[in-house]
Design an enzyme around this catalytic site. Structure first.
Site, PDB file in Angstrom:
ATOM      1  N   HIS A 187      12.562  11.098 -10.651  1.00  0.00           N
ATOM      2  CA  HIS A 187      12.098   9.748 -10.229  1.00  0.00           C
ATOM      3  C   HIS A 187      10.551   9.944  -9.560  1.00  0.00           C
ATOM      4  O   HIS A 187       9.479   9.248  -9.849  1.00  0.00           O
ATOM      5  CB  HIS A 187      12.887   8.867  -9.238  1.00  0.00           C
ATOM      6  N   ASP A 209     -19.830   5.017 -23.792  1.00  0.00           N
ATOM      7  CA  ASP A 209     -18.273   5.594 -23.903  1.00  0.00           C
ATOM      8  C   ASP A 209     -18.115   6.518 -22.812  1.00  0.00           C
ATOM      9  O   ASP A 209     -19.104   6.490 -22.106  1.00  0.00           O
ATOM     10  CB  ASP A 209     -18.069   6.411 -25.321  1.00  0.00           C
ATOM     11  N   TRP A 232      10.826  16.471  -5.744  1.00  0.00           N
ATOM     12  CA  TRP A 232       9.535  16.463  -6.308  1.00  0.00           C
ATOM     13  C   TRP A 232       8.581  17.398  -5.548  1.00  0.00           C
ATOM     14  O   TRP A 232       7.522  18.033  -6.093  1.00  0.00           O
ATOM     15  CB  TRP A 232       8.820  15.056  -6.251  1.00  0.00           C
ATOM     16  N   SER A 237      -4.654  18.200 -17.915  1.00  0.00           N
ATOM     17  CA  SER A 237      -4.928  16.662 -18.289  1.00  0.00           C
ATOM     18  C   SER A 237      -5.561  15.771 -16.918  1.00  0.00           C
ATOM     19  O   SER A 237      -6.742  15.353 -17.538  1.00  0.00           O
ATOM     20  CB  SER A 237      -3.489  15.780 -18.690  1.00  0.00           C
ATOM     21  N   SER A 238      -5.128  15.931 -15.942  1.00  0.00           N
ATOM     22  CA  SER A 238      -5.816  15.456 -14.920  1.00  0.00           C
ATOM     23  C   SER A 238      -7.138  16.077 -14.587  1.00  0.00           C
ATOM     24  O   SER A 238      -8.025  15.165 -14.240  1.00  0.00           O
ATOM     25  CB  SER A 238      -5.046  15.469 -13.294  1.00  0.00           C
ATOM     26  N   HIS A 278      -1.294  16.350  -0.038  1.00  0.00           N
ATOM     27  CA  HIS A 278      -1.686  15.301   0.826  1.00  0.00           C
ATOM     28  C   HIS A 278      -2.808  14.684   0.283  1.00  0.00           C
ATOM     29  O   HIS A 278      -2.819  13.311  -0.028  1.00  0.00           O
ATOM     30  CB  HIS A 278      -1.939  15.594   2.319  1.00  0.00           C
ATOM     31  N   GLU A 338      -3.498  14.534  -2.803  1.00  0.00           N
ATOM     32  CA  GLU A 338      -2.743  13.895  -3.788  1.00  0.00           C
ATOM     33  C   GLU A 338      -2.406  12.323  -3.706  1.00  0.00           C
ATOM     34  O   GLU A 338      -2.710  11.330  -4.450  1.00  0.00           O
ATOM     35  CB  GLU A 338      -1.448  14.369  -4.396  1.00  0.00           C
ATOM     36  N   TYR A 365      -3.992  10.338  -1.351  1.00  0.00           N
ATOM     37  CA  TYR A 365      -5.165   9.527  -1.651  1.00  0.00           C
ATOM     38  C   TYR A 365      -5.529   9.579  -3.207  1.00  0.00           C
ATOM     39  O   TYR A 365      -6.297   8.370  -3.277  1.00  0.00           O
ATOM     40  CB  TYR A 365      -6.140  10.123  -0.609  1.00  0.00           C
ATOM     41  N   SER A 394     -11.154  -3.860  -3.687  1.00  0.00           N
ATOM     42  CA  SER A 394     -12.724  -4.167  -3.115  1.00  0.00           C
ATOM     43  C   SER A 394     -13.385  -4.929  -4.493  1.00  0.00           C
ATOM     44  O   SER A 394     -14.355  -5.653  -4.338  1.00  0.00           O
ATOM     45  CB  SER A 394     -13.329  -3.075  -2.990  1.00  0.00           C
ATOM     46  N   HIS A 402       1.107  17.566   8.341  1.00  0.00           N
ATOM     47  CA  HIS A 402       1.698  16.616   8.882  1.00  0.00           C
ATOM     48  C   HIS A 402       2.987  16.577   8.112  1.00  0.00           C
ATOM     49  O   HIS A 402       3.788  15.772   8.638  1.00  0.00           O
ATOM     50  CB  HIS A 402       0.787  15.350   9.008  1.00  0.00           C
ATOM     51  N   HIS A 403       3.242  17.222   7.067  1.00  0.00           N
ATOM     52  CA  HIS A 403       4.383  17.242   6.341  1.00  0.00           C
ATOM     53  C   HIS A 403       5.441  18.195   6.796  1.00  0.00           C
ATOM     54  O   HIS A 403       6.504  18.296   6.224  1.00  0.00           O
ATOM     55  CB  HIS A 403       4.194  17.187   4.731  1.00  0.00           C
ATOM     56  N   THR A 413      -9.649   4.057   7.385  1.00  0.00           N
ATOM     57  CA  THR A 413      -8.781   3.141   6.606  1.00  0.00           C
ATOM     58  C   THR A 413      -8.862   1.693   7.280  1.00  0.00           C
ATOM     59  O   THR A 413      -8.877   0.609   6.707  1.00  0.00           O
ATOM     60  CB  THR A 413      -7.303   3.693   6.519  1.00  0.00           C
ATOM     61  N   LYS A 463     -11.812  -0.074   6.240  1.00  0.00           N
ATOM     62  CA  LYS A 463     -11.828  -0.790   4.997  1.00  0.00           C
ATOM     63  C   LYS A 463     -10.829  -2.174   5.212  1.00  0.00           C
ATOM     64  O   LYS A 463     -11.156  -3.072   4.392  1.00  0.00           O
ATOM     65  CB  LYS A 463     -10.872  -0.002   4.125  1.00  0.00           C
ATOM     66  N   ARG A 521      17.148  11.377   3.886  1.00  0.00           N
ATOM     67  CA  ARG A 521      16.564  11.143   2.583  1.00  0.00           C
ATOM     68  C   ARG A 521      17.426  12.157   1.707  1.00  0.00           C
ATOM     69  O   ARG A 521      17.902  12.906   2.078  1.00  0.00           O
ATOM     70  CB  ARG A 521      15.217  10.966   2.389  1.00  0.00           C
TER      71      ARG A 521
END
Ligand code: HEA
Ligand code: HEA
Ligand code: CUA
Ligand SMILES: [Cu+2]
Lengths: 305, 534, 296
Positions: B78, B107, B143, B170-171, B254, B256, B258, B269, B303-304, B329, B332, B451
């Site tokens: 998931h 293009d 994950w 791909s990315s 991390h 990722e 963002y 925006s 921080h993880h 943030t 924003k 979790r």
């Protein structure tokens, strides 16, 4: 939409208020963490509450302005856009500076508490904690007494797929073990946490301790429980460790200093015969690994040839 | 010169080849954008179906439906499917569709590679998903793929690794294409500081992607060799450390998150000014805030890992650096609010989703800030409080803004207006249920529910049931989305070139539906000025 | 950034219409990876893996041939050329980051995990309870003394032997390719051909020496991938680097054949430059390796 958001916010507030009144909310519909049973756990609790309230206040302010704009500047109410309003240096400085100030205010107590939790000097008792798939082993360093702690039988029967046993009929379903970890109150106890196979995490919310048990490394944690807080406290493994990660609870049995000493003496006497041959080694049942042992088995997943 | 002939020869057939070959071989940014978006939708449903299995098993205490190992696979796949399959491809799809339109380019810069970066994805996910049918079942280590647990995986282990390699390739190709398009293909007159914010946020996202996806590839390669070739990167007996993996993984992981949210900031925006009929407040501040967030994202990764036993200095550093992210943030959030201030607001579906984003992402940001307080995180870490945090920033954050983007540009793509009523139903049901689904998870986490568990102690039963009900409601509501899109593709009221009254930008200068080829001649000064104005 | 007037210069930006290569490439990669999975899991023989590689080669040849033909036909204007350059630069940056993951692992192991296992600093209990007999140091194969030899010993490859020679070879090849590049720009085709040939010959020489060193290490030094963290970092870093040198040398060879066929002009030679950049990147990575893996 505004109604719903503010409704949520209110219920959040109400939730927080409720828990302030009744901090022992281990019951159903619980909303908040508990204060715990040590000075550190209370520190962490108040840190949590402080940050929470800061966020609530900020949310009220920010959401307040948003909701006001949503109501006040509706096109359907004939609002005319002020397209010249694209920039305002003063406002921008303010809304950068104020958050910085708020963060500093939060960082100070957070730093203090962090330093406090890190200070594991002057401990009076050391316990080795070892995680296994899927149980916990404990060893009272010095006395050689060991405890192996697994999910209790009743929970274990009930938790089988389609067991037909109603979990509500099992006392402390999934939070009970066969042998609890007995610890003294009013004593600074050091935990040396490690694991044998994969990473586990030793977590007892009432102590505000969560420390990963990492194979091949020893992590340190400590607690000092208030003299008055004897009794049973429960926790769980908090790092995904495979199929039965959800089924390796932790129970600590906090006793007065004297009771604890007495318990340790009896255990020592009981476990002594097993140790007679090799006094230093742990008995086979509990086996927090000796070094040689660990070196041989710590590679959790043998490489395929 | 010979090549002008080639180009002209192709210019005239404004219609793509028919049949499946069109989609397999296409180099057209709009086709590829569509492919990405359809793929993303499918993966959202695949990942969502797994979430439904999770919520079903957690509906009440006791093991009812699945084996614990299968439950772990559900959680793991998931997470992977949603992040790498639903959100990231949706962003690349929107980038493909909109960036050339918004910067006035004919293009994407590297059209063949563009096709490649899309077509790797279905193969990558095939590889990942057939893991369910091999001995040992699908990956079940989370994950985050932490060793040593992940090394115990069955035959699907190398499949997941290679799938991640393909997704990474791909990315990276997608990101290179975005950067080169923005840097090299802007129409004359579109200076960097005249680019729409969606383009800006995507540019910065693309830099993040190029800097971190290879690191992820490296880290999973080490997992592979640890498992099959006897290396000991993550094993203490050979001098390595399982925690080393976590450092390398989160150095990717991390930034990722963002990557998942910066394009969302871009969409919001665009949408909020349109429906406030007022230019974005603090355009330049928004650009700098985005850049600061991206920069900070590289120095907060641990921080993880507050509970892994880092030295005190490390904990302090990562706690303080993480807290800093609240500042840009916040800028924003305040700028969006100021954009609405003294505006003239109307509430069409794109705006509704953007507004829900504004409120609910902020809630997710606040819980993120709580998580950043290291001592408090000792209590939150690996509980449902974290699950609540990241779903608030991901579902009403990333997913809602993807929906806002689709609702915003759908008439431009299909040439038809969609049913506003259906869109509003979709919005209100989603907005209500998403809170029923995820708000109680805060309580569960604080009350002590870890979790990644398939079963729980009975005191967690009530909120879990609420959360599951919210989940089913949210899931069912999502069925409205493909229905609405399908109807809009098939027909409906003709959309004008400028669909929304207050919209700005070059995409509204081309007709709806946007022709197969656009901006073959760069937009004129007049068009640019008009696009910036109206 | 101001030179973004893409369509302004000579003619239109070339957008190819339809291409079979990416989908072939995707199928090829899937076949290769599924074949590798089957091989690793011992489901069946590696035939599928090799079939995938073959198809991958077909894809590369076909794709590059198309691009080369288009380029030689003058299809690309300067804006397309610039896109290619930018794309190549960012690709190389992503490669740098790929290597940095392994360098990161090396530094982490040397500076943190190995000392910690040895009980340094806050991790003194590792030494007391888990790894009593371990003296942290570098190089190491860990407290369990992993590796092929029964006594757990191994030898390292000294920096100032073949590795130093290889450094010299790669640095020289960096010079030769620069000379070739200048010759190309000056229209001096003969010098170009000679120095380009020298460059890839040096590249292959490097690979040959490296392969020989690997043989030594595996056969006589007890140094293998499985020789603890030293063997892991050593072979992963030098191995991926060697792979890149091989790819780079092959690309240089192809470029050389293209120069023989008269491709590239003094002002337009993206293919040449891309390979040259790549070669310099491989060179720089090697310097990092030489210093941090072999030397200090
Ligand atoms: C889109 C994705 C996204 C985003 C944007 C964020 C944003 C943030 N996240 Fe989150 N996070 C995740 C996705 C995301 N996160 C995921 C997926 C995980 C779990 C991974 C896993 O383990 O599986 C995670 C986990 C996670 C953790 C680890 C928890 C744990 O496992 O113990 C932490 C800890 O610090 C954290 C912090 C933050 C912070 C500080 C922000 C900040 O960026 C938030 C900033 C925003 C605000 C603060 C609100 C707006 C600001 C204002 C209104 C200004 C005023 C405010 C103040 C002065 C306070 N996140
Ligand atoms: C962008 C990312 C993203 C998104 C969109 C979601 C969406 C959802 N997530 Fe996800 N989630 C993650 C990213 C995401 N999640 C990650 C990274 C993890 C961590 C994994 C890990 O721990 O390793 C996680 C973990 C996670 C957990 C914790 C599992 C555990 O710890 O064991 C849960 C539990 O409730 C959950 C629930 C949901 C639900 C109900 C949705 C819903 O929003 C989904 C709604 C969508 C649909 C339902 C599909 C559409 C509808 C149908 C298919 C029709 C059929 C419907 C019915 C039958 C009702 N998620
Ligand atoms: Cu042990 Cu989870
Ligand atoms: Cu993070």
């Amino acid at each position: 939409m505004k109604m719903k958001k503010s409704g949520l916010l209110l219920s959040g507030l109400a939730a927080a208020l409720l828990t302030m009144v009744a901090p022992t909310a281990q019951a159903a519909w619980a909303l908040n963490m508990t204060q715990g049973i040590s000075a550190i756990s209370r520190n962490i609790y108040s840190l949590h509450m402080m940050v929470f309230w800061v966020c609530v206040v900020l949310a009220v302010l920010v959401f307040g302005v948003m909701i006001y704009s949503l109501v006040r500047f509706r096109k359907s109410q004939g609002a005319v856009p002020d397209t010249s309003l694209v920039h305002n240096t003063k406002a921008e400085i303010i809304w950068t500076a104020i958050p910085i100030a708020i963060l500093v205010v939060m960082a100070v107590p957070a730093t203090r508490t962090l330093i406090e939790t890190d200070d594991a000097t002057k401990t009076e008792l050391t316990i080795r904690v070892t995680g296994y798939q899927w149980k916990w082993g404990y060893e009272y360093v010095g006395s050689g007494v060991t405890v192996l702690s697994t999910l209790d039988r009743d929970s274990n029967f009930a938790r089988q797929l389609g067991s037909g046993i109603d979990p509500n009929s099992v006392p402390n379903y999934l939070l009970n073990v066969d042998h609890a970890l007995v610890v003294p109150a009013d004593t600074k106890v050091r935990l040396l946490i490690s694991a044998q196979d994969v990473i586990h995490s030793w977590w007892v919310p009432a102590l505000a301790i969560k420390k990963d048990a990492i194979p091949g490394f020893v992590n340190e944690a400590w607690f000092k429980i208030d003299a008055a807080n004897t009794g049973l406290f429960r926790g769980q493994c908090a790092e995904l460790c495979g199929r039965d990660h959800g089924f390796m609870p932790i129970v600590i049995d906090v006793r007065s200093k004297a009771d604890f000493e007495a318990w340790l003496r009896t255990q020592k006497a009981l476990q002594q015969p097993a140790d007679a041959a090799a006094p230093a080694a742990a008995p086979a049942t509990a086996a927090p690994a000796s070094a040689a042992n660990a070196a041989a088995t710590v590679r959790a997943a043998p490489a395929r040839s | 010169m010979a090549y002008t002939e080639t180009v002209d020869a192709h210019d005239h057939h404004d219609h793509p080849p028919a049949g499946i070959w069109r989609w397999l071989s296409t180099t057209n940014h709009k086709d590829i954008g569509t492919l990405y978006l359809v793929f993303s939708g499918i993966m959202f449903f695949v990942g969502g179906a797994m979430a439904m299995v999770i919520r079903l098993e957690l509906f009440k205490p006791g093991m009812q439906f699945v084996d614990p190992a299968f439950f772990n696979s559900m959680t793991t796949v998931h997470g992977l499917a949603m992040i790498f399959g639903a959100v990231m491809p949706a962003w690349v799809g929107l980038a493909n569709w909109m960036i050339p339109l918004q910067v006035g380019a004919p293009d994407m810069a590297l059209p063949r590679m563009n096709n490649f970066s899309f077509w790797l994805l279905p193969f990558a996910f095939t590889l990942l998903l057939i893991g369910f049918f091999v001995p040992g079942g699908a990956p079940a280590g989370g994950w985050t793929l932490y060793p040593p647990l992940v090394l115990q995986g069955g035959d699907s282990f190398p499949m997941a690794i290679f799938a991640i390699h393909l997704m990474g390739a791909s990315s990276i190709m997608g990101a290179i294409n975005v950067i080169v398009t923005i840097m090299n293909m802007r129409a004359p007159g579109i200076t960097l500081l005249r680019m729409p914010l969606f383009v800006w946020t995507w540019l910065i996202t693309a830099y993040l992607l190029i800097l971190v996806m290879p690191v992820l590839a490296g880290s999973v390669t080490m997992l592979l060799t640890d498992h099959f070739f006897g290396t000991s990167f993550f094993s203490a007996s050979g001098g390595g450390d399982p925690v080393m993996f976590q450092h390398i993984f989160w150095f990717f992981g991390h930034p990722e998150v963002y990557i998942l949210i910066l394009p969302a900031f871009g969409i919001v925006s665009e949408v909020i000014p349109t429906f406030s009929r007022k230019p974005l407040f603090g355009y330049e501040a928004m650009v700098y805030a985005t850049a600061s967030i991206a920069f900070l994202s590289f120095i907060v990764w641990a921080h993880h890992m507050f509970t892994v036993g880092m030295p005190l200095a490390g904990e302090l550093f990562f706690m303080l650096s993480t807290m800093l992210i609240a500042i840009p943030t916040g800028v924003k959030v305040f700028n969006w609010t100021a954009t609405m201030w003294r505006g003239s607001l109307s509430f069409e579906p794109p705006m509704l989703f953007a507004l829900a984003f504004l409120f609910l992402f902020t809630i997710g940001g606040f819980s993120g800030l709580m998580l950043a307080i290291a001592p408090a995180d000792f209590q939150y870490q690996d509980t449902y409080f974290v699950v609540a945090h990241f779903h608030y920033v991901l579902v009403p954050g990333a997913i809602f803004s993807i929906m806002a983007g689709v609702y915003y540009w759908l008439p431009k793509w299909t040439g038809h207006l969609y049913s506003m009523a259906l869109g509003k139903w979709h919005f209100w049901l989603s907005a209500i249920f998403v809170n029923v689904l995820f708000f109680p998870q805060h309580f569960l986490g604080l009350a002590g529910m870890p979790r990644r568990i398939p079963d729980y102690a009975t005191q967690f039963a009530d909120w879990n049931m609420v959360s599951s009900l919210g989940g089913f409601g949210f899931g069912l509501s999502q069925l409205l989305f493909p229905i609405l899109i399908w109807k809009c593709v098939r027909g409906g009221e003709k959309a004008p070139a400028q669909v929304w009254e207050g919209a700005h930008g070059l995409e509204w200068e081309v007709p709806s539906p946007a022709p197969y080829h656009t901006w073959q001649d760069p937009p004129s000064e007049a068009q640019i000025a008009h696009g910036a104005e109206h | 950034m101001s030179q973004s007037h893409s369509q302004a210069d000579s003619g239109k930006y070339y957008i190819p219409h339809g291409t079979p290569w990416p989908i072939i490439g995707s199928v090829a990669l899937f076949t290769t990876m599924f074949g590798m999975v089957a091989w690793l899991n011992e489901w069946f023989s590696p035939v599928m893996f090799f079939a995938g590689l073959a198809l991958l080669a077909v894809m590369f040849i076909g794709w590059f041939r198309t691009v080369i033909n288009e380029s030689e036909a003058g299809t690309y204007n300067l804006a397309v050329d610039r896109s290619f350059r930018m794309g190549m630069v960012w690709f190389i940056i992503s490669e740098v980051l790929f290597f940095s993951a392994f360098f990161g692992a090396l530094f982490y192991a040397r500076e943190l995990s190995v000392p910690w296992i040895g009980g340094e600093g806050v991790k003194v209990f590792n030494h007391i309870f888990l790894w009593q007999n371990y003296d942290a140091g570098w190089p190491t194969n860990g407290p369990a003394k992993l590796g092929p030899r029964a006594d757990g010993s191994f030898e390292v490859i000294p920096a100032f032997g073949v590795p130093a020679l290889n450094t010299l070879i790669l640095l020289t090849s960096g010079v030769t390719i620069t000379i070739a590049h200048h010759a190309l720009k000056a229209g001096n085709r003969n010098v170009l051909k000679i120095f380009l040939a020298l460059t890839f010959l040096l590249g292959f020489l490097f690979v040959a020496f490296q392969a020989n060193e690997y043989g030594e290490a595996y056969m006589h030094k007890g140094l293998q991938l499985s020789t603890g963290i030293y063997g892991s970092t050593f072979f992963m870093l030098t191995g991926f680097h060697g792979l890149h040198v091989t790819i780079g040398a092959i690309m240089l060879t192809i470029i050389w054949f293209r120069t023989l066929k008269g491709h590239f002009t003094p002002s337009r030679h993206f293919g040449f430059e891309a390979v040259a950049w790549y070669w310099h990147f491989v060179d720089v990575v090697w310097l990092g390796l030489f210093i941090f893996v072999y030397w200090v």
